[in-house]
Design an enzyme around this catalytic site. Structure first.
Site, PDB file in Angstrom:
ATOM      1  CE  LYS A 283      -4.312  -2.088   1.341  1.00 29.91           C
ATOM      2  NZ  LYS A 283      -5.346  -2.373   2.321  1.00 29.91           N
TER       3      LYS A 283
ATOM      4  NE  ARG B 108      -7.563  -8.395   0.483  1.00 28.50           N
ATOM      5  CZ  ARG B 108      -7.092  -7.688  -0.546  1.00 28.50           C
ATOM      6  NH1 ARG B 108      -6.049  -6.910  -0.407  1.00 28.50           N
ATOM      7  NH2 ARG B 108      -7.675  -7.786  -1.746  1.00 28.50           N
TER       8      ARG B 108
END
Ligand code: HH2
Length: 296
Positions: free
Chosen positions: A234, A269
């Site tokens: 991210k 995740r």
């Protein structure tokens, strides 16, 4: 002064094992959820797995590398992304789901905000509904409840198109925790048997909000439900490390994943399953204080 970790780790009692349509996933160790984006525009792997053959190869590779769950998505929710309609999302995910066997191998999860997509994926046998919309649509709760699937309620402030435009919280951890508690209770009242919670790193949060959440994961453990964390590749990882290309943000992602696991996250995740497995093995050994599961 150099900052050191001031809290130590870990959940003493893991949450109860999750029943998912006849199979059971326990949380005696942090579980790995491998990401498969069947999308042209996902932020880190857009376009890579649109081809069915390549998508199935990626699933097989993640299973071999140690994924406990495969999370399959047909709509990008990256900041600024444009929504896709239900028919388009189904066209992307169903050919993959129809070729996977839900009775063995990793558990299967559908990453969607649409009840119609969740229902079709559940008909194909998926075990988990992963809703970045926080299970706010009653259709999502009903679909999971009816089939005995587990459901993930993730926190997002606003919509992907606009969510990164100056998100403001008074106390991000307190606000996200109370949102997740409310959504989890709502889903349980609708009959969902196993609700997992996820603070939604990067979804309507500044980089500092993301770090604040990760540093205060024990507050989320107090929700007493399986805790899912997605930091992989991210933007805040790139902001910290200076690594621009998302697919190259592996080391920063693994450090954050190991940190989250040591702080008590139950499901990580991730796009890079093999590396995550090694990172989590190290985190588990450090938390345990022994190399093997049991010291000799
Ligand atoms: N992050 C993304 C998508 N789904 N689901 C949960 N529960 N938690 C997350 O942190 C999360 C999620 C975004 O990552 P990705 O799927 O790789 O990107 P895109 O939305 O662009 O497809």
């Amino acid at each position: 002064m150099r900052e050191a970790l001031t809290f130590l780790p870990g959940r003493r009692t893991p949450p109860a094992p999750a029943g998912c349509r006849g199979r059971v996933l326990d949380f005696t160790r942090a579980r790995i959820m491998g990401v498969l984006n069947v999308t042209p525009d996902s932020f880190s792997d857009g376009g890579k797995f649109v081809d069915l053959h390549r998508a199935l190869e990626a699933v097989a590779r993640m299973a071999e590398e140690g994924a406990d769950i495969i999370d399959i998505g047909g709509e990008s929710t990256r900041p600024g992304s444009v929504p896709v309609d239900e028919a388009g999302e189904l066209r992307r995910v169903m050919p993959v789901l129809e070729r996977l066997d839900p009775s063995k191998g990793p558990f299967l999860s559908i990453d969607t905000r649409k009840p119609g997509v969740a229902r079709a994926a559940l008909d194909a046998g998926v075990h988990i509904v992963n809703d970045v919309g926080g299970l706010s649509d009653p259709g999502m709760r009903e679909a999971a409840a009816r089939t005995g699937a587990a459901a993930i309620a993730m926190h997002m402030r606003g919509e992907p198109r606009t969510m990164q435009e100056n998100p403001v919280y008074e106390d991000v951890v307190r606000e996200v925790c109370s949102f997740l508690e409310e959504r989890a209770r709502g889903a349980e009242a609708a009959g969902v048997r196993s609700v997992w919670v996820d603070p939604g790193i990067g979804f309507g949060k500044t980089w500092d909000h993301n770090l604040g959440i990760l540093r205060r994961l024990p507050a989320f453990m107090a929700l007493e439900r399986p805790l899912v964390i997605g930091v992989s590749r991210k933007a805040f990882v790139g902001a910290i490390t200076g690594v621009q290309r998302p697919e190259e943000r592996v080391i920063g992602s693994k450090v954050a994943e190991a940190f989250a696991a040591m702080a008590g996250a139950d499901v990580i995740r991730t796009h890079d399953v093999g590396a995550a497995r090694e990172a989590l093995q190290m985190a588990a050994a450090l938390a345990r204080g022994s190399v093997a599961d049991r010291s000799p």
